[in-house]
Each structure stands twice: as structure tokens, then as C-alpha cells.
Motif scaffolding. Structure first.
Motif, mmCIF file in Angstrom:
data_model
loop_
_atom_site.group_PDB
_atom_site.id
_atom_site.type_symbol
_atom_site.label_atom_id
_atom_site.label_comp_id
_atom_site.label_asym_id
_atom_site.label_seq_id
_atom_site.Cartn_x
_atom_site.Cartn_y
_atom_site.Cartn_z
ATOM 1 N N VAL A 84 38.190 54.360 40.685
ATOM 2 C CA VAL A 84 38.186 53.117 41.465
ATOM 3 C C VAL A 84 39.265 53.167 42.541
ATOM 4 O O VAL A 84 39.055 52.737 43.687
ATOM 5 C CB VAL A 84 38.384 51.902 40.538
ATOM 6 C CG1 VAL A 84 38.616 50.622 41.352
ATOM 7 C CG2 VAL A 84 37.181 51.735 39.614
ATOM 8 N N ASN A 87 38.258 55.364 45.304
ATOM 9 C CA ASN A 87 37.168 54.715 46.035
ATOM 10 C C ASN A 87 37.674 53.842 47.189
ATOM 11 O O ASN A 87 36.935 53.568 48.138
ATOM 12 C CB ASN A 87 36.370 53.861 45.042
ATOM 13 C CG ASN A 87 35.024 53.407 45.539
ATOM 14 O OD1 ASN A 87 34.067 53.292 44.764
ATOM 15 N ND2 ASN A 87 34.877 53.127 46.826
ATOM 16 N N PRO A 93 32.004 49.876 47.221
ATOM 17 C CA PRO A 93 32.110 50.268 45.806
ATOM 18 C C PRO A 93 31.084 51.338 45.460
ATOM 19 O O PRO A 93 29.902 51.185 45.744
ATOM 20 C CB PRO A 93 31.862 48.959 45.050
ATOM 21 C CG PRO A 93 31.184 48.054 46.021
ATOM 22 C CD PRO A 93 31.683 48.441 47.374
ATOM 23 N N GLU A 160 31.110 48.497 36.994
ATOM 24 C CA GLU A 160 30.600 48.374 38.365
ATOM 25 C C GLU A 160 31.051 47.054 38.991
ATOM 26 O O GLU A 160 31.401 47.006 40.181
ATOM 27 C CB GLU A 160 29.077 48.467 38.370
ATOM 28 C CG GLU A 160 28.547 49.878 38.170
ATOM 29 C CD GLU A 160 27.032 49.912 38.117
ATOM 30 O OE1 GLU A 160 26.407 50.375 39.089
ATOM 31 O OE2 GLU A 160 26.476 49.475 37.095
ATOM 32 N N ASN A 163 34.704 47.447 39.779
ATOM 33 C CA ASN A 163 34.792 48.346 40.930
ATOM 34 C C ASN A 163 34.566 47.559 42.229
ATOM 35 O O ASN A 163 35.317 47.696 43.209
ATOM 36 C CB ASN A 163 33.754 49.452 40.767
ATOM 37 C CG ASN A 163 33.811 50.523 41.843
ATOM 38 O OD1 ASN A 163 32.913 51.358 41.923
ATOM 39 N ND2 ASN A 163 34.825 50.524 42.681
ATOM 40 N N ALA A 164 33.529 46.711 42.239
ATOM 41 C CA ALA A 164 33.212 45.922 43.428
ATOM 42 C C ALA A 164 34.305 44.893 43.722
ATOM 43 O O ALA A 164 34.698 44.710 44.888
ATOM 44 C CB ALA A 164 31.862 45.230 43.242
ATOM 45 N N GLN A 167 37.329 46.711 45.117
ATOM 46 C CA GLN A 167 37.052 47.262 46.440
ATOM 47 C C GLN A 167 37.024 46.179 47.521
ATOM 48 O O GLN A 167 37.686 46.306 48.563
ATOM 49 C CB GLN A 167 35.707 47.998 46.423
ATOM 50 C CG GLN A 167 35.363 48.682 47.738
ATOM 51 C CD GLN A 167 36.351 49.771 48.083
ATOM 52 O OE1 GLN A 167 36.566 50.697 47.320
ATOM 53 N NE2 GLN A 167 36.994 49.647 49.241
#
Length: 296
Positions: A84, A87, A93, A160, A163-164, A167
Motif C-alpha cells: 500500500v 502504491n 489504488p 482493497e 488501500n483505496a 491512496q
């Protein structure tokens, strides 16, 4: 492994990966500050020529991290969160979703409806002329990100979502501090350099069947220095738990297994051949019906 058991000593985490990736992330954050007052033409120039190269390299670092080579198999959560972090300059993401699907790519290489690296029937049918194949290369980031949702949709995971959230929070902080241009610099670099770019030759080089009967190829050229040795792709699929920095040692130790296999010397030549060779196109992939696909 029976003949060369010393290959087992190459498995395990790469102690340098976390420092290299951290340096790349902070380099991109510095670049965000430096480009904030540039004109738009220079934003896109530096996105393609510099920032996008780093971002593409970070996607390949995330590829390595997805195999737990940053902190080892016993520290799975550390690997997920470090992905992450890696990223962040990519702007979108990516890391958690990639991990979810990349496991299937290794487990069911070429598996119909399981390996989402394989282009759809529409892609193979439509992108069949040099001009259309060139367009397909430009649009590759779009197909790469949307194809899994069509071919093999999976439930969104908690990782996920996190992560989003991380991000987009960082994207907003960059926007608040330095404006829109640095955010566009990051995202444009990702899209441009995952599309028609010399480094993107690896997407085609890895599994497109340039010679009948061979579905995985390695590349031993200088761009491996920028891509965590992703070019050593036959070696990687044989030993996915070996980090990229040690894959050349696999080839050196077990040379008799790799030296006589077809391989690529230039990713730029790979892109040229893909576009202008009538025998190559999105259909040039081995597709097989795997057991899991039959049961579903």
C-alpha cells in the motif's frame, strides 16, 4: 531443485527491497513539489520520461511484494501494508487488487476465466491490425484494470477498501499542499508508462507466444535494472518465492535449464514485432481449461 538444492538458499525476503522502494516513493513526493509550478506540457513530459518510469517500476516492486519477498512469508500483513505504501505515487489504488488476482496467474497460468492476464475474445478479434494493436498498447492500462471485473469478478476485500482509503487520502493531501498538477503528474505517469512505453514491453514479452510451443519467455536486457528483474520471467514462474534481485543467480546455477530456451533481448523490439507481425496479436496466448474452471 533435486539437482541444484542450493537454489533453496535464494528463497526468502530481500533485505534491500524496502529501502529501495521507500527511496522511490520519497523521490516521487519530492517530484510532486518540483513540478507544481510547471506548465502542463512539461507536466506530461516529465510524467512520461521520469515519473512514469518510477511508477511502473513501483508496480513491479508491488509484484515482488505480493510474493512476500519484502518481509517474508511469516510477516504477510507487513508485506500487504508495505505494498500500500509502494502504491502511493501510482495515484490509483492497485496493490491489494493485484495481489488477489496475481495468485491465480501463477496457479492457473493461461487458465480460461481464471488468469485475467489473458485478453478477452473481443480484444483478440478487434485489435488485429497494426494501427489497432498500437491503440491496444496505449489502452493497455484500461484493459488491465477492467478485464478482471469482466472475466473473473471477485468480492471486494477489506484490504482493497483500506488501500483505496489510504491512496485517495494521500492524493487529497498532495492536492491540498501543491495543487492539481502534482496529482495529474502521478496519475498521468502511471497511465502513460503502463501503456505505450519501452518498459511496457514486458507485458507482451512474458507470455505472448512468439514461437509456437513456448508460452513464457525471459528477457535479459538492461531494463531489468529498472524493473526488479521482472525480465527473468521463466525463472520467476519456476521459483516465485525468490526475490527479483536473486533471479539471475537461478539462471547462473541452473544454466542448462535456461540457456537454450528462447528469450528476448529487447522489449522495444518486442513491441515493434507485436504491432507489425501479422502472426502476433492479443490472441497470441495459450489458453487452457483448468480443473477449477470446469467445476464452476
Amino acid at each position: 531443485l533435486a539437482k541444484y538444492p542450493e537454489i533453496k538458499t535464494l528463497m526468502g525476503p530481500d533485505p534491500h527491497l524496502k529501502w529501495i522502494v521507500s527511496g522511490m516513493v520519497f523521490m516521487q513526493l519530492l517530484a510532486c513539489y518540483l513540478v507544481k509550478d510547471l506548465s502542463w506540457k512539461w507536466i506530461f513530459f516529465w510524467a512520461y520520461a521520469f515519473g512514469g518510469c518510477i511508477n511502473h517500476s513501483l508496480t513491479l516492486a508491488i509484484h515482488d511484494i505480493s510474493h512476500n519477498v519484502a518481509f517474508g512469508n511469516k510477516q504477510a500483513k507487513w508485506n500487504r501494508w508495505f505494498a500500500v505504501f509502494a502504491n502511493l505515487p501510482i495515484g490509483i489504488p492497485y496493490s491489494a487488487s493485484f495481489k488477489k488476482y496475481h495468485i491465480d496467474h501463477h496457479r492457473y497460468l493461461g487458465g480460461d476465466s481464471l488468469d485475467v492476464d489473458i485478453p478477452t475474445d473481443f480484444e483478440g478479434w478487434f485489435f488485429c491490425t497494426p494501427l489497432r494493436k498500437l491503440l491496444w498498447l496505449f489502452l493497455q492500462p484500461l484493459f488491465y484494470s477492467l478485464r478482471p471485473l469482466y472475466v473473473n469478478p471477485k468480492a471486494i476485500t477489506r484490504m482493497e477498501i483500506l488501500n483505496a482509503l489510504v491512496q485517495f487520502s494521500v492524493d487529497l493531501i498532495i492536492y491540498y499542499l501543491w495543487g492539481l498538477k502534482p496529482v495529474i503528474y502521478l496519475i498521468a505517469g502511471t497511465i502513460l508508462c503502463l501503456g505505450f512505453h519501452p518498459i511496457s514491453g514486458h507485458f507482451i514479452a512474458e507470455h505472448y507466444m512468439f514461437l509456437k510451443g513456448y508460452e513464457t519467455y525471459s528477457y535479459y536486457g538492461p531494463l531489468n535494472w529498472l524493473t526488479f528483474n521482472v525480465g527473468y520471467h521463466m525463472e520467476h514462474h519456476d521459483f516465485p518465492s525468490i526475490p527479483g534481485c536473486r533471479l539471475p543467480m537461478v539462471k547462473k546455477i541452473a544454466a542448462e535449464y535456461y540457456d537454450n530456451l528462447p528469450h528476448h533481448q529487447s522489449w522495444i523490439r518486442v513491441l515493434w514485432d507485436f504491432v507489425f507481425d501479422d502472426t502476433l496479436g492479443p490472441y497470441s496466448r495459450v489458453k487452457r481449461l483448468c480443473k477449477l474452471a470446469k467445476e464452476s
